[in-house]
Design an enzyme around this catalytic site. Structure first.
Site, PDB file in Angstrom:
ATOM      1  N   GLU A   1       1.782   1.886   0.181  1.00 17.56           N
ATOM      2  CA  GLU A   1       0.932   0.742  -0.171  1.00 17.56           C
ATOM      3  C   GLU A   1       1.794  -0.512  -0.114  1.00 17.56           C
ATOM      4  OE1 GLU A   1      -1.574   1.020  -3.666  1.00 17.56           O
ATOM      5  OE2 GLU A   1      -1.881   3.176  -3.332  1.00 17.56           O
TER       6      GLU A   1
ATOM      7  N   GLU B   1      -9.154   3.465   0.919  1.00 18.02           N
ATOM      8  CA  GLU B   1      -9.513   4.057  -0.378  1.00 18.02           C
ATOM      9  C   GLU B   1     -11.013   3.904  -0.624  1.00 18.02           C
ATOM     10  OE1 GLU B   1      -7.223   2.381  -3.607  1.00 18.02           O
ATOM     11  OE2 GLU B   1      -8.059   3.802  -5.057  1.00 18.02           O
TER      12      GLU B   1
ATOM     13  N   TYR C   1       3.583  -4.776  -3.586  1.00 16.80           N
ATOM     14  CA  TYR C   1       2.591  -5.781  -3.189  1.00 16.80           C
ATOM     15  C   TYR C   1       3.192  -7.179  -3.301  1.00 16.80           C
ATOM     16  CZ  TYR C   1      -1.203  -2.370  -3.081  1.00 16.80           C
ATOM     17  OH  TYR C   1      -2.021  -1.322  -2.742  1.00 16.80           O
TER      18      TYR C   1
ATOM     19  N   GLN D   1      -5.510  -2.823   2.574  1.00 18.56           N
ATOM     20  CA  GLN D   1      -6.122  -1.611   3.056  1.00 18.56           C
ATOM     21  C   GLN D   1      -6.855  -1.909   4.367  1.00 18.56           C
ATOM     22  OE1 GLN D   1      -8.404   0.505   0.103  1.00 18.56           O
ATOM     23  NE2 GLN D   1      -6.789   0.370  -1.436  1.00 18.56           N
TER      24      GLN D   1
ATOM     25  N   ASN E   1      -0.889   9.956  -6.950  1.00 23.10           N
ATOM     26  CA  ASN E   1      -0.677   8.536  -6.635  1.00 23.10           C
ATOM     27  C   ASN E   1      -0.380   7.772  -7.921  1.00 23.10           C
ATOM     28  OD1 ASN E   1      -1.210   5.854  -5.102  1.00 23.10           O
ATOM     29  ND2 ASN E   1      -2.638   5.762  -6.826  1.00 23.10           N
ATOM     30  N   GLU E   2       0.614   6.943  -7.891  1.00 18.34           N
ATOM     31  CA  GLU E   2       0.967   6.086  -9.047  1.00 18.34           C
ATOM     32  C   GLU E   2       0.809   6.855 -10.360  1.00 18.34           C
ATOM     33  OE1 GLU E   2      -0.703   2.098  -8.833  1.00 18.34           O
ATOM     34  OE2 GLU E   2       0.424   1.695  -6.998  1.00 18.34           O
TER      35      GLU E   2
HETATM   36  O1  AHR Z   1      -4.651  -0.681  -3.312  1.00 24.51           O
HETATM   37  C1  AHR Z   1      -5.247  -0.903  -4.550  1.00 24.51           C
HETATM   38  C2  AHR Z   1      -4.587  -0.105  -5.662  1.00 24.51           C
HETATM   39  O2  AHR Z   1      -3.287  -0.553  -5.858  1.00 24.51           O
HETATM   40  C3  AHR Z   1      -4.438   1.372  -5.454  1.00 24.51           C
HETATM   41  O3  AHR Z   1      -5.581   2.090  -5.762  1.00 24.51           O
HETATM   42  C4  AHR Z   1      -3.321   1.709  -6.385  1.00 24.51           C
HETATM   43  O4  AHR Z   1      -2.575   2.819  -5.944  1.00 24.51           O
HETATM   44  C5  AHR Z   1      -2.500   0.447  -6.470  1.00 24.51           C
HETATM   45  O5  AHR Z   1      -2.221   0.090  -7.750  1.00 24.51           O
END
Ligand code: AHR
Length: 491
Positions: A295, A25, A239, A344, A172-173
């Site tokens: 992600e 990103e 995450y 990332q 995205n999101e």
């Molecule tokens: O990876 C960091 C961020 O995490 C991304 O930009 C977003 O999609 C997510 O919340």
């Protein structure tokens, strides 16, 4: 002790190589400094892209790369990133650190990166603040081979041939940074935007709808019900955060409790996939729609003294365990999980590479990608695993997780993770449906929980030859060191 049965003749489906995908990103030093240094840089580069990064990504056979975000994607206007670089508009990256984005890395540069590394491009489009026409024109710019305003513009910018674009994400999101939408509203928008994501010439685009985060099952339900027929994939983000979002915990300064909690939260990926899969199975019993976990990874507090908006964190043997555990889970769900992208690639979150000026460090997570690449596009094989529990206080998790696959040459690969930081694990594996004469392996381990690679000591944590596996008839006995990731090859 862990007891396993390998049923080499029971195949569970293909492990798509795209499960080993990446995400880059416009965030912190991922693109700028980490990947892009510009053609005039003294850092060796090809067309502005760091050679050391290209080599490292080729080595792990990067299959697919997602770009330009993330949250950045829903603020990105692709036309800012084409044409002569010095004339490209400068803007503020409002999401990530409020720094100037000069747009020097745009569509042409991203496609060059993909060509140089062998990755298939996965572009995420702007739904949050972009128009349908803007998205439609981006596809036309990249993939149309005839005469049209966008194809002609591409030619004027120095690229005659259209590119092959495989994957395209429609936002995205969008439940969060991508517009704070309700699933009903986004489902309608998805249908509208996706209509104009066209297949030109021979190019066929795999369309990915924005999915939910972690436990939001309702988002998946509504999207599958209202738009499932119009998508090829539905994304999912998860995450591993050891603490809370406001105090996540340090990447390198942690105790046994945080180690345990981190691995326990990484293991939760299995439950999350299972719950979302159950809903997807209801609407799509043939599993046509892929679950795209675009992600995933660990998220800690940033390294002290670094920009909080840059999400720069170190990476230890704990992160290697998270990666190994997660891949073992993805393998198990390979009939639904068609792609995954760690967050990332360079200098952000659970990076595989860290850079500082002209220096580059391969993190323990990088080495897991390298060791596990033998599973790319291999056939998953049934491996039944009954492990002792790893007890911490009142809680427990399995001490060992594992998965297996068979490659095109007929070799069986077994990957094993010993989650306990202090105890070794003995594995007794019955080999069924095959005759193995030889086993060899590679191990990634360390002597302390927070072992990591630095610019001063880049090879502290690195794979070593593993000689603690032996075959006795139809049984294989393995001794896994504490906190280790092992990949075995059986012939
Ligand atoms: O990876 C960091 C961020 O995490 C991304 O930009 C977003 O999609 C997510 O919340």
């Amino acid at each position: 002790m862990a007891k396993m049965i390998l049923n080499a003749d029971v195949k569970l489906g293909k492990i798509s190589k795209h499960i080993y995908g990446h995400f880059a990103e416009h965030l912190g030093r991922c693109i700028y400094g980490g990947i892009w240094v510009g053609e005039d840089s003294e850092i060796p580069n090809t067309g502005g892209i760091r050679n050391d990064v290209i080599d490292a990504l080729r080595q792990i056979q990067i299959p697919v790369l997602r770009w330009p975000g993330g949250c950045f994607a829903d603020e990105y206007h692709w036309q800012d990133g084409i044409g002569p670089r010095e004339q490209r508009p400068r803007m503020i990256n409002t999401h990530w650190g409020g720094v100037v984005e000069n747009n020097h890395f745009g569509t042409h540069e991203f496609m060059l990166l993909c060509e140089l590394t062998g990755a298939e491009p996965y572009i995420c489009g702007n739904v949050g603040s972009g128009t349908v026409s803007e998205m439609q024109q981006w596809i036309e710019y990249i993939t149309f081979d005839g005469e049209s305003p966008m194809a002609d513009l591409r030619r004027a910018n120095g690229r005659d041939e259209p590119w092959k674009l495989t994957y395209f994400g429609v936002g995205n999101e969008n439940w969060g940074c991508g517009g704070h939408m309700r699933p009903e509203y986004y489902a309608d928008l998805y249908r509208r935007y996706a209509t104009y994501v066209r297949n030109f010439g021979g190019n066929r685009i795999y369309k990915i709808a924005c999915g939910s985060s972690g436990g939001d099952l309702r988002w998946t339900e509504v999207l599958m019900r209202e738009a499932g027929r119009m998508m090829n994939g539905l994304s999912l983000h998860y995450y591993t955060v050891p603490g809370t979002w406001s105090k996540k915990g340090s990447a390198t300064e942690f105790d046994h409790r945080e180690w345990f909690v981190t691995l326990k939260k990484a293991l939760a990926m299995n439950d999350i996939i299972t719950r979302h899969s159950t809903i997807m199975d209801h609407y799509d019993p043939d599993r046509r729609v892929g679950m795209i976990i675009d992600e995933w990874g660990t998220w800690y507090d940033v390294e002290p003294g670094t920009n909080p908006g840059f999400l720069y964190q170190q990476n230890t043997i704990r992160d290697a365990l998270v990666a190994g555990i997660t891949f073992n889970i993805f393998h198990k769900h390979c009939s639904r999980v068609h792609m995954a992208n760690i967050a990332q690639t360079v200098n952000v979150l659970q990076s595989i590479l860290l850079t500082e000026g002209d220096k580059l460090v391969k993190t323990p997570t990088y080495h897991v990608f390298d060791m596990y690449k033998v599973h790319q596009d291999a056939e998953a094989v049934e491996l039944i695993c009954e492990s002792d529990q790893y007890q911490y206080g009142e809680e427990s998790i399995p001490q060992v997780t594992a998965s297996a696959s068979q490659d095109r040459a007929g070799r069986i690969h077994i990957s094993l993770c010993n989650l306990h930081p202090e105890h070794e694990a003995e594995v007794n594996c019955e080999l069924r449906g095959m005759v193995a004469g030889r086993v060899e392996g590679t191990v990634l381990t360390a002597s302390v929980m927070n072992a990591h690679n630095t610019f001063a000591q880049p090879d502290l944590v690195r794979p070593q030859t593993f000689d603690q596996a032996l075959i006795r008839g139809q049984t294989m006995i393995v001794k896994l060191p504490p906190m280790s990731v092992v990949v075995l090859s059986l012939e």
